[in-house]
Design a protein around this motif. Sequence first.
Motif, PDB file in Angstrom:
ATOM      1  N   HIS A  10       5.537  17.371  68.458  1.00 30.13           N
ATOM      2  CA  HIS A  10       4.975  16.295  67.632  1.00 30.13           C
ATOM      3  C   HIS A  10       6.041  15.719  66.716  1.00 30.13           C
ATOM      4  N   THR A  11       5.816  14.491  66.315  1.00 33.42           N
ATOM      5  CA  THR A  11       6.775  13.895  65.396  1.00 33.42           C
ATOM      6  C   THR A  11       6.516  14.406  63.969  1.00 33.42           C
ATOM      7  N   ASN A  12       7.434  14.095  63.089  1.00 34.26           N
ATOM      8  CA  ASN A  12       7.228  14.487  61.684  1.00 34.26           C
ATOM      9  C   ASN A  12       7.677  13.346  60.795  1.00 34.26           C
ATOM     10  N   ILE A  13       7.081  13.284  59.634  1.00 33.88           N
ATOM     11  CA  ILE A  13       7.486  12.278  58.642  1.00 33.88           C
ATOM     12  C   ILE A  13       8.008  13.030  57.427  1.00 33.88           C
ATOM     13  N   SER A 106      10.552   8.593  66.658  1.00 34.67           N
ATOM     14  CA  SER A 106      10.395   9.054  68.037  1.00 34.67           C
ATOM     15  C   SER A 106      11.534   9.981  68.444  1.00 34.67           C
ATOM     16  N   SER A 107      12.719   9.837  67.811  1.00 38.89           N
ATOM     17  CA  SER A 107      13.814  10.723  68.202  1.00 38.89           C
ATOM     18  C   SER A 107      13.521  12.159  67.780  1.00 38.89           C
ATOM     19  N   ALA A 108      12.697  12.323  66.752  1.00 39.34           N
ATOM     20  CA  ALA A 108      12.372  13.682  66.297  1.00 39.34           C
ATOM     21  C   ALA A 108      11.570  14.431  67.356  1.00 39.34           C
ATOM     22  N   SER A 109      10.468  13.833  67.811  1.00 35.78           N
ATOM     23  CA  SER A 109       9.663  14.523  68.821  1.00 35.78           C
ATOM     24  C   SER A 109      10.417  14.582  70.150  1.00 35.78           C
TER      25      SER A 109
END
Length: 332
Positions: A10-13, A106-109
Motif C-alpha cells: 500500500h502507499t503511504n502519506i 505511487s513510487s512508494a507502493s
Amino acid sequence: MENSGLCRAHTNIALIKYWGKRDENLFLPMNSSLSLTLDAFYTDTKVTLEPTAEADTFYLNGVLQGEKETQKIANFIDLFRHEANNNSRVKVESYNHVPTAAGLASSASAFAALSGACRDAFNLELSTEVLSTFARRGSGSATRSLYGGFVEWNKGIDHDSLSSHAIPIDAADWDVAMLVIAVNTGEKKLSSRVGMKQTVETSAFYPAWVESAEKDLIAIKDAIQAQDFIRVGEITEANGMKMHGTMLGAIPPISYWEPESVKAFQKIQEIRAQGIPCYVTMDAGPNVKVLCQGSNIEKIKKILLKDFKPDQLITSGVGSGIQSLKLSDWTY
Ligand code: DP6
C-alpha cells in the motif's frame, strides 16, 4: 516449477516529510520521517525468474514499458540478484491502483511491492526491516510502505549498518483516516527527486527545515502514543507547510500548488472552524490530503461536495504492511 514472487504493498502519506538526501546513491535521507499507510491505494507486483532471457521485461498495468523505465527497475533488481548470487533476468508485471505521478506516492507502493516480490522470487530470507533498506534504494518513501499504520523511517547512520530502515510505530486503529482531494491527477512537472535536490542545494531555509522536522518527529510520536488526534493533525499540517515553505526558498523557487489546492486548504480550515478536526498535508504535487477521523470522514466529504466533484474526493482507511500473494490470488 515457476520461480515467482507476488506481493501487494500500500502507499503511504508522510505526516513528517522526507525532503532531501544526504547520499543520493544510497538514498540516505537528511531527516527521519513518519507516515500513515493507506488502504485505498496499492500496487500488486509479480516477479518471475527467466534464467534463459537476456534482459528484464517490465509490464505496467498490462503495457510493456520502454527502455528507460525498464532500466530503472533493472538496476534496482540488481540489488536482489547480487544478494541472491543469482544473475537470472526477470519478468515484472505490476498493477498500480494509484493515480500515477499525481503526488499520491505511487513510487512508494511500487518499490515496496517490487521488493517483496523480488525477495520471494529469489528465495531470499530477509526480515521486513532489512527489506525496507532495499525498498529505500528504489524510492525513499517506499521504505515506509513495508509496514501498516503509522511508520517511522529512521534516517540511520549509514547504509552498511542497515540502520536507515522503517519501523512500525502504531497500528493507527483508533479512528484515523485520510481523504484525498484530487486536484490534478496528471503527470507532475517536477519529480520529487529533482525538487528535493534543488531545495537541498539552494534553499536558505533548508537547515531550519531539517532541525524543525526532527523536533516535529519527536512531538508527533508522543501525540500518537497518547492517541491525541488533534495534536497529530496540528503537527502534520505544520510540518507539511514548512516543507513547502522550504521549497519556495529554493532558487528557482518550487511550488506544486494549483489554485484548487489553495481552495481545498481554505475549505478544510473552514470545516475545522466548525469544530470538525481535519488537517491538510501535501506532497510533490497539487493534490490535497486531509488527515481526519474515520467517524467524521463522510461529514467532511459532504461539505466538500459543495465545491468539488464526487470523483475528486477519495476516502481511505489505514492500510496494512506488505503481503505476499498466492498465484491463485492473481486475478489480472
Ligand atoms: C514529498 O520517495 O518520491 O512525498 O527517494 O527520490 O524516490 P525519491 O523521492 P520520493 O519522495 C517523497 C517526497 C514526499 C515526502 C515523503 O513521502 O516523505
